[in-house]
Design an enzyme around this catalytic site. Sequence first.
Site, PDB file in Angstrom:
ATOM      1  N   LYS A  21       0.838  -1.196   0.000  1.00  9.60           N
ATOM      2  CA  LYS A  21       0.000   0.000   0.000  1.00  9.60           C
ATOM      3  C   LYS A  21       0.881   1.257   0.000  1.00  9.60           C
ATOM      4  CE  LYS A  21      -2.536   0.636   3.753  1.00  9.60           C
ATOM      5  NZ  LYS A  21      -2.404   1.935   4.464  1.00  9.60           N
ATOM      6  N   SER A  22       1.960   1.212   0.766  1.00  8.90           N
ATOM      7  CA  SER A  22       2.869   2.361   0.851  1.00  8.90           C
ATOM      8  C   SER A  22       3.476   2.683  -0.508  1.00  8.90           C
ATOM      9  CB  SER A  22       3.990   2.069   1.858  1.00  8.90           C
ATOM     10  OG  SER A  22       3.469   1.875   3.152  1.00  8.90           O
TER      11      SER A  22
ATOM     12  N   ARG B 218       2.639   6.046  -3.310  1.00  9.00           N
ATOM     13  CA  ARG B 218       3.738   6.848  -3.836  1.00  9.00           C
ATOM     14  C   ARG B 218       3.792   6.796  -5.362  1.00  9.00           C
ATOM     15  NH1 ARG B 218       4.563   5.516   1.271  1.00  9.00           N
ATOM     16  NH2 ARG B 218       6.036   6.675   2.593  1.00  9.00           N
TER      17      ARG B 218
ATOM     18  N   SER C 204       5.385  11.620  12.505  1.00  5.93           N
ATOM     19  CA  SER C 204       5.056  10.744  11.382  1.00  5.93           C
ATOM     20  C   SER C 204       5.951  11.096  10.208  1.00  5.93           C
ATOM     21  CB  SER C 204       3.597  10.882  10.972  1.00  5.93           C
ATOM     22  OG  SER C 204       3.349  10.149   9.778  1.00  5.93           O
TER      23      SER C 204
ATOM     24  N   GLN D 250       5.195  10.637   7.329  1.00  7.27           N
ATOM     25  CA  GLN D 250       4.317  11.057   6.233  1.00  7.27           C
ATOM     26  C   GLN D 250       4.430  12.552   5.950  1.00  7.27           C
ATOM     27  OE1 GLN D 250       0.563   9.630   7.719  1.00  7.27           O
ATOM     28  NE2 GLN D 250       0.834   7.577   6.855  1.00  7.27           N
TER      29      GLN D 250
ATOM     30  N   SER E  48      10.917   5.811  11.522  1.00  9.18           N
ATOM     31  CA  SER E  48      10.371   5.288  10.258  1.00  9.18           C
ATOM     32  C   SER E  48      11.202   5.718   9.050  1.00  9.18           C
ATOM     33  CB  SER E  48       8.908   5.714  10.075  1.00  9.18           C
ATOM     34  OG  SER E  48       8.079   5.088  11.028  1.00  9.18           O
TER      35      SER E  48
ATOM     36  N   ASP F  88       3.994  -0.504  12.216  1.00 11.50           N
ATOM     37  CA  ASP F  88       2.837  -1.260  11.742  1.00 11.50           C
ATOM     38  C   ASP F  88       2.905  -2.744  12.093  1.00 11.50           C
ATOM     39  OD1 ASP F  88       1.616   0.972  10.731  1.00 11.50           O
ATOM     40  OD2 ASP F  88       2.179   0.613   8.646  1.00 11.50           O
TER      41      ASP F  88
ATOM     42  N   LYS G  85      -2.542   6.258  15.549  1.00 12.23           N
ATOM     43  CA  LYS G  85      -2.802   5.574  14.280  1.00 12.23           C
ATOM     44  C   LYS G  85      -4.326   5.496  14.079  1.00 12.23           C
ATOM     45  CE  LYS G  85       1.466   4.408  12.982  1.00 12.23           C
ATOM     46  NZ  LYS G  85       2.027   4.690  11.660  1.00 12.23           N
TER      47      LYS G  85
ATOM     48  N   ARG H   6      -3.344   1.997  19.060  1.00 10.74           N
ATOM     49  CA  ARG H   6      -3.049   0.572  18.852  1.00 10.74           C
ATOM     50  C   ARG H   6      -2.444  -0.115  20.073  1.00 10.74           C
ATOM     51  NH1 ARG H   6      -1.203   0.803  12.460  1.00 10.74           N
ATOM     52  NH2 ARG H   6      -3.321   0.543  11.646  1.00 10.74           N
TER      53      ARG H   6
END
EC number: 2.5.1.19
Length: 426
Positions: A21-22, A26, A162, A164, A190, A304, A331, A335
């Site tokens: 998915k990542s 992109r 993050s 992101q 990350s 994750d 998240k 979690r």
Amino acid sequence: MKYVMINPSKLSGKVQVPTSKSACHRAVICAGLSNGISNISNVVFSEDVEATCEAMKNLGVRIKKEKDSLQVRGLEKLKPVNSSMDCSESGSTLRFLIPIGATTGEKLTFKGKGKLVERPLKCYYNIFDEQKLKYDNAGGKLPLTIKGKLKSGEYKIRGDVSSQFISGLMFALPLLDGDSKIIITTELESKPYVDLTMDMLKNYGVQIENREYKEFIIRGNQNYKSSDCEVEGDYSQAAFWLAAGLLGNDIVCEGLDINSLQGDKAILNIIESMNGKISIEGNKVKAIPSKTKGTIIDASQCPDLVPVLTSLAALSEGTTEIVNAARLRIKESDRLSAISTELNRLGADIEEKEDGLIIRGKESLKGGEVQSWNDHRIAMALAVASIKCTEPVIIKDASCVKKSYPDFWQHFRTLGGNIDEWSLGQ
């Protein structure tokens, strides 16, 4: 609302792992920013990937969807066709598209649902304040409306909230007139996700200089170049089946790139540190039933993986400690709280800490009714734990797996899982 009842049984067999998915987010974005046609193959249309496709289409990109592929006709200069951008529940879509949208200078409103509405965006608000871009939100939550155009220059941003935010800027800043620099003000967590972004950008002709993950130098006026891309298998999804194989019978995960930059490839090393047995042959990784043992797991680069590793640790000998995991609280669900609460309901022994978990393993769990917290990774991790339960496991809101892995329950059944599904209203 979908319920799944799992009658405990060992899983075995082969499974084609869904694609990353990542990487797909992109690829769609880079193709959309390129002048020309790009073909993206081996696509799994999860809800999150669909959200990114719709957002890019809303910026004027033309996307043609086939069974498992996309044809993307990109634009060098984005032209929003609608001022409203619906990001559904996808954090990647929201955080990647905000700075990209801000390169247009147009007024845009970003919307979402579920937990996404309240996920933090302060890193961007600080940038907007510094550049005097107008923005408005609902008490710090979505919807967010922005008006104004990003300017090149220095961007100071935290690295422990993050990745992101950093990736989002990496997509946008090459489009600006001047050169820019991203300065990371804390230790960058990350890192592999940032590596994945830079690798995809390189595939589409955009160069970024990485100065030891402390500064990133981005030349302005770069042009994205159309390119074809085959999306690789997803290690974060393979992790569920690898854990299931360790707890049950042999499971072979197909479609994985052993040279992948994905941070969640760490699952292979973590399994070995827990005394788990795996074998690798080409693009296939096989998990072999093992008596796994407790260990210390640093979640800072692979957050994750925590839900499924918690399930595995709960059924391993000895104590496992998960550390550097505070970011999991922001998240799709909290979690740390979600996985510890629900596994404890099944009979596990898990202690929740501010930034991690202490898991005291058991031979088996009891079973019972649990909730997914509308979080795909929680639902799938609970399904893995059911393998070594003595009584059925009922998972509420089980359809949330569509966010990342629409075929999860079908694959669970194909591998020998004994499940019943039913729905109760909305």
